[in-house]
Design an enzyme around this catalytic site. Structure first.
Site, PDB file in Angstrom:
ATOM      1  N   ASP A 123       0.863  -1.184   0.000  1.00 42.43           N
ATOM      2  CA  ASP A 123       0.000   0.000   0.000  1.00 42.43           C
ATOM      3  C   ASP A 123       0.892   1.223   0.000  1.00 42.43           C
ATOM      4  OD1 ASP A 123      -2.245  -1.454   0.274  1.00 42.43           O
ATOM      5  OD2 ASP A 123      -2.469  -1.155   2.431  1.00 42.43           O
TER       6      ASP A 123
ATOM      7  N   ASP B   6      -4.998  -3.520   4.797  1.00 45.49           N
ATOM      8  CA  ASP B   6      -5.493  -3.059   6.087  1.00 45.49           C
ATOM      9  C   ASP B   6      -7.006  -3.180   6.241  1.00 45.49           C
ATOM     10  OD1 ASP B   6      -6.137  -1.047   4.328  1.00 45.49           O
ATOM     11  OD2 ASP B   6      -4.608   0.341   5.067  1.00 45.49           O
TER      12      ASP B   6
ATOM     13  N   ASP C 280      -9.547  -6.592   2.315  1.00 46.87           N
ATOM     14  CA  ASP C 280      -8.219  -7.050   1.893  1.00 46.87           C
ATOM     15  C   ASP C 280      -7.947  -8.487   2.319  1.00 46.87           C
ATOM     16  OD1 ASP C 280      -7.473  -4.738   0.643  1.00 46.87           O
ATOM     17  OD2 ASP C 280      -6.570  -3.849   2.419  1.00 46.87           O
TER      18      ASP C 280
HETATM   19  P1  ATP Z   1      -3.591   3.133   0.056  1.00 52.85           P
HETATM   20  O1  ATP Z   1      -4.419   2.076  -0.579  1.00 52.85           O
HETATM   21  O2  ATP Z   1      -2.214   3.216  -0.489  1.00 52.85           O
HETATM   22  O3  ATP Z   1      -3.610   3.136   1.546  1.00 52.85           O
HETATM   23  P2  ATP Z   1      -5.295   5.450  -0.003  1.00 52.85           P
HETATM   24  O4  ATP Z   1      -5.271   5.608   1.459  1.00 52.85           O
HETATM   25  O5  ATP Z   1      -5.104   6.670  -0.808  1.00 52.85           O
HETATM   26  O6  ATP Z   1      -4.202   4.483  -0.529  1.00 52.85           O
HETATM   27  P3  ATP Z   1      -8.090   4.989   0.114  1.00 52.85           P
HETATM   28  O7  ATP Z   1      -8.071   5.200   1.569  1.00 52.85           O
HETATM   29  O8  ATP Z   1      -8.887   3.895  -0.470  1.00 52.85           O
HETATM   30  O9  ATP Z   1      -6.631   4.747  -0.435  1.00 52.85           O
HETATM   31  O10 ATP Z   1      -8.519   6.365  -0.538  1.00 52.85           O
HETATM   32  C1  ATP Z   1      -8.880   6.468  -1.883  1.00 52.85           C
HETATM   33  C2  ATP Z   1      -9.321   7.874  -2.211  1.00 52.85           C
HETATM   34  O11 ATP Z   1     -10.484   8.201  -1.453  1.00 52.85           O
HETATM   35  C3  ATP Z   1      -8.303   8.941  -1.872  1.00 52.85           C
HETATM   36  O12 ATP Z   1      -7.420   9.187  -2.927  1.00 52.85           O
HETATM   37  C4  ATP Z   1      -9.156  10.152  -1.573  1.00 52.85           C
HETATM   38  O13 ATP Z   1      -9.458  10.847  -2.775  1.00 52.85           O
HETATM   39  C5  ATP Z   1     -10.440   9.564  -1.043  1.00 52.85           C
HETATM   40  N1  ATP Z   1     -10.465   9.633   0.414  1.00 52.85           N
HETATM   41  C6  ATP Z   1      -9.539   9.171   1.274  1.00 52.85           C
HETATM   42  N2  ATP Z   1      -9.891   9.390   2.547  1.00 52.85           N
HETATM   43  C7  ATP Z   1     -11.094  10.012   2.519  1.00 52.85           C
HETATM   44  C8  ATP Z   1     -12.008  10.475   3.506  1.00 52.85           C
HETATM   45  N3  ATP Z   1     -11.764  10.348   4.798  1.00 52.85           N
HETATM   46  N4  ATP Z   1     -13.148  11.054   3.089  1.00 52.85           N
HETATM   47  C9  ATP Z   1     -13.421  11.174   1.788  1.00 52.85           C
HETATM   48  N5  ATP Z   1     -12.626  10.747   0.820  1.00 52.85           N
HETATM   49  C10 ATP Z   1     -11.454  10.170   1.148  1.00 52.85           C
END
Ligand code: ATP
Length: 911
Positions: free
Chosen positions: A339, A643, A647
């Site tokens: 990730d 996480d 997954d």
């Molecule tokens: P990884 O998979 O590497 O942990 P990540 O944390 O960016 O990546 P997600 O948490 O699935 O992956 O987030 C995907 C997208 O959702 C982000 O790029 C963002 O645009 C949006 N996002 C993340 N957190 C929030 C939130 N708390 N509220 C609204 N949108 C969010």
């Protein structure tokens, strides 16, 4: 009602909680709206005890000690002891029994240590729970939960105690652990009839079941043994028994070896009695000694301790191994899929840019401290003069579940760091969460889930007007917007402008969020997905920086040198992922592939892409699963991080599933083989390094043990074969075995990783432990040992030395050769003729130092001379003994040199 009477009702009516309404429950258990006060929670903890199930009964120490003797190799030795006793050879009986007992005690102590190490690790994996106490949200050890505690549940959580739900949001719980029903159950808050079966008590969430979706609040009604799970007393999680495929392979090998040795012993007996005319009783004693010394009775115990030490070392480096075979598999990993957020990056988010229609605002300041200015083209501005910006900031603060806290001048976020960054943004504009919440109270919300990539909240403003705010991935937000908000109010959406700005911002490595609003109330005053489908007004795009971890950059480099490909699989925007990837040296100059593209590829196409491409963006858990499969089909050994609750399948499928200890859900941790307590990519690289070291040490130990046993046996066999005087008496053979077999080799379990361990290619997963090279090394060293001891004995006999002295020299030559060869064995190919090689493992030095007084006593103590027939040696004779040992050492080093040259030549190929 006081707490004692609470306890009474709790004990009297444990099955009736589902029949009570939420307000009745609150009243019954005296739970204020802000949760229990800390002091009351402590009091109840003392009264009800910790929220823990009684651990399964352990075998007592006596049984554990007895179990040590339950080992085929020791059976053979005990059988031999019994026969020698019948024949009246008391010395041999004594030495044999001593060897058996020493082995069992060493095994007992080692097993105890190994179990203690695993216990410590189990404690590190203890589950957590989120509670509200004194009005504050807190993460606590699930064991500290008490009846009356207000618990928050989110997707991926294991329900930490029996809860009566008081508010739910689309909560779906999988109750297979209790009811056997694997389909998730939709939960509510309603009371049900007293006789409703467990599976129909919708208002309850039971300890040990799994939240697969949604959020909820519940009041603890049962903890520890008083939970439904406690009644069936079944521990859900645990670490498997101390065994791995490799250990089982070695175990089988040990048994095979025992049988082979018995066969060789029988053949030697026949040859000695029938062919060479030795007396049967003398031959029998010799054969017993031979078998006892050739059998590697220390093998199982030392293998276990090597593995347990590896697990312990990994735990010290923040990698907790849940399934032991992972220790071996880690050493052969060829691809790590990681990730991005929090693993490769720091997960310390700061908003750097806000893009509104017509303006791009830069935001100053670093970290979570709410200090920093807004500027346009380098000029500081007042946010109040930009209505679109002000409304966007309001949306960012309201559509938010995080909290900011200041401890000793240090600002911390409780909750999602992305949301924390938005709160800091609000603070910088003078718009704090408290003001926002009291002016525009929240009525309802749809929490963020990676699956749908947005969050929505519904509010009423000061005039009672309804508002819905949404924030999420820009593509998601653009999809539902028809207007945009600029200086003059609402306008039709200019989608091209926003897409351009999104790509531009992402290309700088910034994480993107879109913010939108709608001035309307949801149908029925409750937010549903249908309320977030169209008619929204886009307010802004927010660019958030999350810099790569310094140590991750190094670790990625180390993995590349170790022949391991690193792939980034993230939910983030493709451009952001590529830009961050480039900073980490992942996928430089190659395109990023998105989850949507993966979805339309067939398996063959995906297999090609999976190996070539290193950055996968906007990927969801199903894509992770397909990627693991594609890589495995290509023959790769894959470590995959995860996480979220979804997954779990990919983590299970991967050769090594790695879950995040801090931000990971319980579901992910349970599916994983390894849990990282610091969520850090560098820890995976460290675990791979340790995994390689453990495998090396197992190999080194076997390469030490087999030829030392073999050499001793060869001395005796050769003497019988060539009709020589026996250079070792049975009692002496047994002595050597007792002194050296488990003690010297044990030191190799403590061998630190070799310096260039991450400079080699990964080990082929199906590589057999006993390769051709292995057999060669064992045979060669066995012959060397035999040559040293037998040669010295024959030489001395030729030159008129007494039989006792010559035999004493032979015994010492074997032991000294083993000591020298122990140093050789520290490295399989690398030379040990340097400071690090000779002194780098203090356990090796200590083991050798412990053997020296034993050999001196054997040689010079009158009592020992009486028992073993040994004789004093002069200084010259001692020097000869050491010379024989040195011979083994030098030839073994020479062989390594030749092997190294041959390997280099083979690697370079024919000229
Ligand atoms: P990884 O998979 O590497 O942990 P990540 O944390 O960016 O990546 P997600 O948490 O699935 O992956 O987030 C995907 C997208 O959702 C982000 O790029 C963002 O645009 C949006 N996002 C993340 N957190 C929030 C939130 N708390 N509220 C609204 N949108 C969010």
């Amino acid at each position: 009602m006081n707490a004692r009477s609470t306890a009474g009702s709790f004990e009297r009516a444990p099955d009736q909680w589902h029949t009570l309404r939420p307000d009745e429950i609150r009243h019954h258990l005296q739970t204020p709206h802000g949760g229990l006060p800390e002091a009351e929670a402590r009091r109840r903890l003392a009264q009800y005890g910790p929220n823990r199930l009684a651990p399964p009964k352990r075998r007592g120490p006596l049984l554990r000690l007895l179990m040590q003797f339950h080992n085929i190799l020791l059976y053979v030795m005990m059988g031999a002891a019994a026969i020698t006793a019948v024949l009246g050879h008391w010395v041999d009986t004594g030495v044999l029994l001593a060897a058996v007992v020493i082995n069992a005690i060493i095994g007992f102590i080692q097993e105890g240590k190994a179990e203690a190490a695993l216990d410590a690790i189990r404690a590190m994996l203890s589950p957590h729970a989120t509670v509200v106490r004194d009005g504050h949200r807190r993460e606590i050890d699930a064991a500290d939960l008490v009846p009356g505690d207000l618990v928050l549940l989110g997707s991926g959580d294991r329900v930490p105690a029996d809860l009566r739900l008081v508010s739910v949001h689309e909560l779906r719980v999988e109750e297979a652990a209790l009811t056997g029903e694997s389909l998730p159950v939709e939960k509510g808050t309603e009371a049900v009839a007293a006789d409703a079966p467990l599976g129909d008590r919708y208002g309850m969430a039971y300890s040990g079941t799994l939240v697969v979706y949604g959020q909820a609040k519940g009041i603890v009604v049962g903890t520890g043994g008083a939970t439904e799970l406690g009644k069936i007393n079944e521990l859900l999680t645990g670490i498997q028994a101390l065994s791995t495929p490799l250990l089982r392979q070695i175990d089988r090998f040990g048994r095979f070896l025992a049988i082979a040795i018995l066969a060789i012993a029988a053949a030697t007996f026949l040859l000695g009695t029938l062919g060479r005319g030795h007396s049967p009783s003398e031959m029998f004693m010799m054969v017993v000694a031979l078998a006892a010394s050739a059998i590697p009775e220390g093998l199982p115990a030392i293998m276990t301790v090597t593995l347990a030490l590896g697990v312990q070392r990994m735990a010290r480096r923040n990698a907790i191994v849940r399934r032991l075979p992972a220790v071996e598999t880690l050493g052969s990993v060829t691809v790590i899929c990681s990730d991005k957020t929090g693993t490769l990056t720091r997960n310390e988010m700061t908003v750097q840019r806000v893009v509104c229609a017509g303006h791009v605002f830069d935001v100053g300041g670093v970290g979570y401290a709410p200090v920093g200015d807004f500027s346009v083209d380098g000029h500081i501005i007042d946010t109040d003069r930009y209505p679109a910006l002000s409304l966007a900031i309001r949306a960012a603060v309201l559509c938010n579940d995080a909290h900011l806290r200041e401890d000793d001048g240090l600002w911390r976020v409780e909750g999602d760091p992305t949301e924390g960054a938005l709160l800091v943004l609000g603070d910088k504009a003078g718009f704090t969460r408290n003001v926002a919440d009291s002016d525009w109270p929240r009525r309802d919300s749809i929490p963020f889930e990676s699956q749908h990539r947005f969050m929505a909240t519904y509010h009423r403003d000061a005039d009672g007007e309804p508002w819905i705010f949404v924030k999420g991935a820009p593509e998601r937000i653009l999809d539902i917007c028809t207007q945009q908000f600029d200086h003059d109010g609402e306008r039709p959406l200019d989608a091209d402008y926003w897409r351009r700005m999104a790509t531009d911002t992402a290309a700088q490595g910034l994480r993107l969020l879109g913010l939108a609003c709608k001035r309307a109330a949801p149908a029925e005053d409750h937010l549903r997905f249908a309320d977030v489908e169209d008619g929204y007004t886009l307010l802004a795009l927010v660019g958030i920086i999350d810099p790569p971890r310094e140590e991750a950059i190094h670790a990625v480099g180390e993995c590349h040198r170790a022949g391991i490909r690193v792939k980034m699989i993230t939910g983030d925007h493709a451009e952001t992922a590529r830009a961050i990837g480039a900073q980490l040296a992942i996928g430089i100059g190659k395109p990023a592939v998105t989850g949507a593209e993966v979805a339309i590829m067939d398996d063959a196409a995906l297999r090609r892409v999976a190996m070539e491409v290193d950055v996968f963006a906007r990927a969801s858990p199903e894509h992770k699963l397909r990627l693991v499969q594609a890589l495995q089909d290509d023959g790769q050994v894959v470590a995959m991080t995860g996480d979220g609750v979804n997954d779990a399948p990919a983590l299970k499928r991967a050769d090594v599933g790695v879950a995040m200890g801090m931000k990971g859900t319980e579901a992910a941790k349970e599916a994983a083989d390894v849990v990282l307590t610091d969520d850090n990519f560098a820890t995976i690289a460290a675990a791979v390094r340790e995994g390689r070291a453990v495998y090396d040490n197992l190999k080194k130990f076997i390469l030490f043990m087999l030829p030392t046993n073999g050499g001793e046996a060869l001395v005796v066999i050769a003497a019988i074969l060539f009709e020589l005087t026996l250079p070792l008496t049975p009692a002496q053979v047994l002595w050597i075995n007792m002194v050296t077999s488990s003690t010297l080799g044990l030191a190799l379990a403590f061998e630190p990783p070799e310096r260039n361990i991450m400079g080699r290619m990964p080990r082929p997963p199906r590589e057999a432990l006993l390769s051709g090279f292995f057999i060669w090394r064992v045979v060669m060293v066995s012959f060397l040992m035999m040559t040293g001891a037998l040669g010295l004995f024959l030489w001395e006999m030729e030159h008129g030395t007494s039989l006792e002295t010559a035999r004493t020299m032979a015994v010492n030559a074997v032991v000294v050769a083993e000591m020298f060869y122990l140093v050789n064995s520290r490295y399989i190919f690398a030379p040990v003729t340097n400071r690090e090689g000779l002194t780098g493992n203090r356990y090796v030095l200590a083991a050798i130092a412990a053997c020296i007084p034993l050999q001196l006593a054997f040689t010079h103590a009158p009592a020992m001379q009486a028992i073993f027939g040994s004789a004093d040696l002069s200084v010259i004779e001692w020097l000869k003994v050491v010379g024989a040992g040195l011979l083994v050492f030098c030839v073994a080093e020479l062989e390594k040199l030749v092997m190294r040259r041959a390997r280099v030549a083979a690697a370079e190929g024919p000229a």
